[in-house]
Design a protein around this motif. Structure first.
Motif, PDB file in Angstrom:
ATOM      1  N   LEU A   2      -5.317  15.657  -4.911  1.00 42.49           N
ATOM      2  CA  LEU A   2      -4.853  14.556  -5.967  1.00 42.49           C
ATOM      3  C   LEU A   2      -3.242  14.670  -6.340  1.00 42.49           C
ATOM      4  O   LEU A   2      -2.666  13.892  -6.483  1.00 42.49           O
ATOM      5  N   GLY A   3      -2.976  16.183  -6.488  1.00 44.09           N
ATOM      6  CA  GLY A   3      -1.315  16.406  -6.948  1.00 44.09           C
ATOM      7  C   GLY A   3      -0.452  15.950  -5.838  1.00 44.09           C
ATOM      8  O   GLY A   3       0.512  15.297  -6.104  1.00 44.09           O
ATOM      9  N   ALA A   4      -0.673  16.158  -4.501  1.00 45.28           N
ATOM     10  CA  ALA A   4      -0.046  15.721  -3.344  1.00 45.28           C
ATOM     11  C   ALA A   4       0.082  14.238  -3.594  1.00 45.28           C
ATOM     12  O   ALA A   4       0.889  13.560  -3.258  1.00 45.28           O
ATOM     13  N   ASN A   5      -1.043  13.401  -3.625  1.00 40.70           N
ATOM     14  CA  ASN A   5      -1.122  11.862  -3.599  1.00 40.70           C
ATOM     15  C   ASN A   5      -0.330  11.259  -4.679  1.00 40.70           C
ATOM     16  O   ASN A   5       0.430  10.475  -4.575  1.00 40.70           O
ATOM     17  N   LEU A   6      -0.468  12.100  -5.949  1.00 41.83           N
ATOM     18  CA  LEU A   6       0.197  11.614  -6.869  1.00 41.83           C
ATOM     19  C   LEU A   6       1.811  11.723  -7.044  1.00 41.83           C
ATOM     20  O   LEU A   6       2.714  10.780  -7.174  1.00 41.83           O
ATOM     21  N   VAL A  54      -5.090   1.575  -5.680  1.00 40.10           N
ATOM     22  CA  VAL A  54      -5.923   2.733  -4.935  1.00 40.10           C
ATOM     23  C   VAL A  54      -7.209   2.911  -5.415  1.00 40.10           C
ATOM     24  O   VAL A  54      -7.486   2.395  -6.532  1.00 40.10           O
ATOM     25  N   ASP A  55      -8.067   3.741  -4.885  1.00 35.06           N
ATOM     26  CA  ASP A  55      -9.293   4.086  -5.618  1.00 35.06           C
ATOM     27  C   ASP A  55      -9.515   5.660  -5.681  1.00 35.06           C
ATOM     28  O   ASP A  55      -8.555   6.279  -5.367  1.00 35.06           O
ATOM     29  N   ALA A  56     -10.794   5.975  -5.974  1.00 31.18           N
ATOM     30  CA  ALA A  56     -10.968   7.468  -6.663  1.00 31.18           C
ATOM     31  C   ALA A  56     -10.920   8.306  -5.313  1.00 31.18           C
ATOM     32  O   ALA A  56     -10.918   9.436  -5.422  1.00 31.18           O
ATOM     33  N   ARG A  57     -10.777   7.913  -4.029  1.00 36.25           N
ATOM     34  CA  ARG A  57     -10.611   8.605  -2.932  1.00 36.25           C
ATOM     35  C   ARG A  57      -9.330   9.572  -2.838  1.00 36.25           C
ATOM     36  O   ARG A  57      -9.109  10.260  -2.180  1.00 36.25           O
ATOM     37  N   ILE A  58      -8.593   9.298  -3.818  1.00 34.45           N
ATOM     38  CA  ILE A  58      -7.412   9.916  -3.948  1.00 34.45           C
ATOM     39  C   ILE A  58      -7.487  11.442  -4.379  1.00 34.45           C
ATOM     40  O   ILE A  58      -6.550  12.226  -4.326  1.00 34.45           O
ATOM     41  N   LEU A  59      -8.687  11.652  -4.989  1.00 33.07           N
ATOM     42  CA  LEU A  59      -9.164  13.071  -5.261  1.00 33.07           C
ATOM     43  C   LEU A  59      -9.418  13.799  -3.892  1.00 33.07           C
ATOM     44  O   LEU A  59      -9.121  15.174  -3.713  1.00 33.07           O
ATOM     45  N   LEU A  60      -9.678  13.046  -2.804  1.00 35.81           N
ATOM     46  CA  LEU A  60     -10.105  13.815  -1.456  1.00 35.81           C
ATOM     47  C   LEU A  60      -9.374  13.426  -0.372  1.00 35.81           C
ATOM     48  O   LEU A  60      -9.428  14.310   0.666  1.00 35.81           O
ATOM     49  N   GLU A  61      -8.699  12.334  -0.141  1.00 37.12           N
ATOM     50  CA  GLU A  61      -8.246  11.930   0.935  1.00 37.12           C
ATOM     51  C   GLU A  61      -6.614  11.672   0.810  1.00 37.12           C
ATOM     52  O   GLU A  61      -6.254  11.321  -0.045  1.00 37.12           O
ATOM     53  N   PRO A  62      -5.754  11.784   1.771  1.00 39.16           N
ATOM     54  CA  PRO A  62      -4.393  11.732   1.747  1.00 39.16           C
ATOM     55  C   PRO A  62      -4.168  10.019   1.660  1.00 39.16           C
ATOM     56  O   PRO A  62      -4.948   9.358   2.267  1.00 39.16           O
ATOM     57  N   VAL A  63      -3.293   9.629   0.742  1.00 40.15           N
ATOM     58  CA  VAL A  63      -3.270   8.503   0.293  1.00 40.15           C
ATOM     59  C   VAL A  63      -2.892   7.351   1.395  1.00 40.15           C
ATOM     60  O   VAL A  63      -3.319   6.307   1.411  1.00 40.15           O
TER      61      VAL A  63
END
Length: 253
Positions: A2-6, A54-63
């Motif tokens: 999540l941090g990397a995606n944000l 985007v959707d909640a997959r930003i918790l688990l997958e690269p954006v």
């Protein structure tokens, strides 16, 4: 993750402070999300996902692997960090929905001006505009004048000091680029900028002109007179504020 995606998504915003204001999130708390030290509540996560489309997959997958985040060419990974910010939602405060009266000098006849009416609307978190070319302008170009040919639409994008729009007739037969910045006024309902058309240098007519928008809202008492006056006019026919902002006697720089 999540941090990397944000951290990647946040590069599209003008600043972290502006982003936190838009999201309604405390900056200290947002910094904790960026550092991976905390996770947002479901309602906060929903706001973040809605803002960045985007959707909640930003918790688990690269954006970049989330297909929902690739909302068109501007969000392609090749340019997302450069042009993706243009896709952030344009707020009602920045550019409200409703009717606008516009005016500019004619591209084809320097002694004439064009007045018209456009409608700004929202759809699926995007901001768009639509309107119709003046019949006389179509005739001058040897084009049909039925509504389907005259209609144009555009996508409105946020800019650092205003809004921009890419506008085209059906089938992208022509395209123009518009930039508008709000100007201080008593009613705070005027925008001024310029419009350019995508033609070669040796094509007859000018390629860039000043552009003025006046927000009319949805009050038909103001909208209908503006619609009736749409088309070509002389400088003397322009409203006083249109003449002042278009500066007909000054060359565009």
């Amino acid at each position: 993750m999540l941090g990397a995606n944000l951290r990647q998504l946040s590069q599209r915003a003008p600043s972290i402070s502006a982003l936190c204001r838009d999201l309604g999130i405390n900056r200290t708390q947002y910094n904790r999300y960026l550092a991976g030290e905390s996770f947002p509540r479901p309602d906060v996560l929903h706001r973040i996902c809605s803002y960045f489309q985007v959707d909640a997959r930003i918790l688990l997958e690269p954006v970049e692997e989330i297909t929902n985040s690739e909302a068109g060419i501007l969000n392609n990974p090749a340019v997302a960090n450069y042009l993706g910010g243009a896709l952030r939602p344009v707020s009602e405060e920045e550019f409200p929905s409703g009717f606008y009266r516009f005016a500019r000098r004619s591209f084809l006849d320097e002694d004439m001006f064009v007045r018209g009416l456009i409608y700004v609307f929202r759809s699926r978190k995007g901001t768009f505009l639509k309107g119709f070319e003046a019949k006389d302008a179509m005739r001058q170009q040897g084009l049909p004048t039925e509504p389907a040919t005259r209609e144009f639409r555009g996508a409105v994008m946020a800019q650092e000091d205003g809004v921009a729009a890419l506008v085209s007739r059906r089938g992208a037969t022509t395209t123009s680029f518009n930039f508008l910045a709000r100007i201080p006024s008593f009613e705070n309902n005027f925008w001024v900028g310029y419009v350019t058309r995508t033609v070669r240098e040796n094509v007859a007519g000018r390629r860039v002109e000043r552009l003025v928008y006046e927000y009319l809202g949805k009050d038909m008492a103001h909208v209908l007179p503006a619609a009736r006056s749409a088309g070509f006019c002389t400088e003397a026919d322009l409203l006083a504020y249109q003449r002042n902002l278009l500066k007909p006697s000054e060359s565009f720089i």
